[in-house]
Design a protein around this motif. Structure first.
Motif, PDB file in Angstrom:
ATOM      1  N   SER A  79       0.844  -1.198   0.000  1.00 19.85           N
ATOM      2  CA  SER A  79       0.000   0.000   0.000  1.00 19.85           C
ATOM      3  C   SER A  79       0.881   1.251   0.000  1.00 19.85           C
ATOM      4  O   SER A  79       0.647   2.195   0.746  1.00 19.85           O
ATOM      5  CB  SER A  79      -0.946   0.003   1.197  1.00 19.85           C
ATOM      6  OG  SER A  79      -0.221  -0.154   2.409  1.00 19.85           O
ATOM      7  N   SER A 115      -5.992  -2.300  -2.082  1.00 18.25           N
ATOM      8  CA  SER A 115      -5.002  -1.931  -1.069  1.00 18.25           C
ATOM      9  C   SER A 115      -4.042  -0.850  -1.557  1.00 18.25           C
ATOM     10  O   SER A 115      -3.231  -0.343  -0.772  1.00 18.25           O
ATOM     11  CB  SER A 115      -4.202  -3.167  -0.651  1.00 18.25           C
ATOM     12  OG  SER A 115      -3.607  -3.781  -1.782  1.00 18.25           O
ATOM     13  N   TRP A 116      -4.098  -0.510  -2.845  1.00 21.19           N
ATOM     14  CA  TRP A 116      -3.226   0.543  -3.385  1.00 21.19           C
ATOM     15  C   TRP A 116      -3.938   1.879  -3.195  1.00 21.19           C
ATOM     16  O   TRP A 116      -4.931   2.153  -3.848  1.00 21.19           O
ATOM     17  CB  TRP A 116      -2.946   0.282  -4.861  1.00 21.19           C
ATOM     18  CG  TRP A 116      -1.845   1.103  -5.445  1.00 21.19           C
ATOM     19  CD1 TRP A 116      -1.966   2.195  -6.253  1.00 21.19           C
ATOM     20  CD2 TRP A 116      -0.435   0.880  -5.286  1.00 21.19           C
ATOM     21  NE1 TRP A 116      -0.738   2.674  -6.600  1.00 21.19           N
ATOM     22  CE2 TRP A 116       0.228   1.880  -6.019  1.00 21.19           C
ATOM     23  CE3 TRP A 116       0.313  -0.055  -4.580  1.00 21.19           C
ATOM     24  CZ2 TRP A 116       1.616   1.975  -6.086  1.00 21.19           C
ATOM     25  CZ3 TRP A 116       1.692   0.031  -4.635  1.00 21.19           C
ATOM     26  CH2 TRP A 116       2.337   1.028  -5.375  1.00 21.19           C
ATOM     27  N   PRO A 117      -3.460   2.752  -2.277  1.00 19.90           N
ATOM     28  CA  PRO A 117      -4.311   3.838  -1.789  1.00 19.90           C
ATOM     29  C   PRO A 117      -4.522   5.007  -2.748  1.00 19.90           C
ATOM     30  O   PRO A 117      -5.584   5.612  -2.745  1.00 19.90           O
ATOM     31  CB  PRO A 117      -3.585   4.302  -0.519  1.00 19.90           C
ATOM     32  CG  PRO A 117      -2.160   3.922  -0.732  1.00 19.90           C
ATOM     33  CD  PRO A 117      -2.183   2.670  -1.563  1.00 19.90           C
TER      34      PRO A 117
END
Length: 264
Positions: A76, A189-191
């Motif tokens: 993340s 989950s990659w913000p």
């Protein structure tokens, strides 16, 4: 010569007579050569005449902990680092873990606890982007037979590894018998995909074919696959990587399948 009886309350329960010689370690001791997990249990030593219990002990078999094998990934980025570890061989005994991190090898500018996220995983945040000072994670395994620690140093940008892309869809294109439309979403989950974009790699294969083709990377979250065999089911997967090529590609996404448009 006195005879003693040692009773082991295991499944099945059995009794071991001994006289302080063979298999013993003295007048009130017992050795179990070639012990296995079947010998685990509660053992008690009794007076041969009165049955009085002289001593009890719980036998557990296992190993001191091996050095933990630690991995850390910024799934993340740039919010947090996630770490996990394994022990080989498994110690077979209850083992506790202490995980900490520091920013700097010798003179740490920042130190803290790597917050546990599972029995053998942890994470920490508030990381510094583009720092040339390495982070160091320290995982210590402790059980009744000993302790072992492993240090893992890394630069943040070197451990970027997104989770796989999500929601992959494979659709026919009306009127196009040799094309498929592929669409997917960045990993949840990659913000900040708008500020830290990803690039994507695609692999596909025909159902009856053994050859897998890989293409890309591409910047967009959709792609028109051309030159596919008409009327044939194709299986597709997608992987993601940081746009600047830092770190590693993600694992492949869950597969999705589709067949090109067929004339009615």
């Amino acid at each position: 010569m006195k005879w003693l009886w040692v009773v082991a309350f295991v499944a099945p329960t059995y009794t071991i007579p001994y006289n302080g010689t063979a298999g013993s370690t003295g007048d009130r001791g017992l050795a179990l050569p070639n012990a296995s997990l079947a010998h685990e249990g509660h053992y008690s030593c009794h007076h041969p005449g009165t049955g009085e219990t002289w001593a009890t002990v719980c036998l557990r078999l296992g190993y001191p902990p091996a050095l933990p094998a630690v991995e850390c990934w910024a799934i993340s980025y740039p919010q947090a680092v996630n770490c996990s570890w394994v022990l080989v061989p498994e110690p077979l005994l209850d083992t506790d873990f202490v995980a900490t991190y520091r920013h700097g090898v010798w003179r740490a500018t920042e130190m803290g606890e790597c917050v546990r996220t599972g029995p053998r995983s942890c994470s920490f945040g508030d990381v510094q982007m583009f720092s040339l000072t390495p982070y160091v994670v320290n995982v210590t395994a402790v059980n009744p037979l000993g302790a072992a620690s492993r240090l893992l140093p890394f630069l943040l940008e070197n451990i970027i590894k997104p989770d796989p892309p999500e929601d992959l869809r494979v659709s026919p294109i009306p009127g196009e018998t040799k094309k498929l439309l592929l669409e997917w979403s960045p990993p949840g989950s990659w913000p900040f995909p708008e500020y830290f974009p990803l690039k994507y790699r695609i692999r596909y294969a025909r159902e009856e074919g053994s050859v897998t083709k890989t293409i890309g990377p591409y910047e967009q979250t959709s792609y028109t696959l051309t030159g596919v065999r008409p009327g044939t089911l194709h299986h597709i997967q997608v992987a993601a990587k940081d746009f600047t090529d830092s770190g590693e590609f993600s694992a492949w996404s869950l597969p999705a399948s589709g067949t090109p448009w067929m004339e009615p």
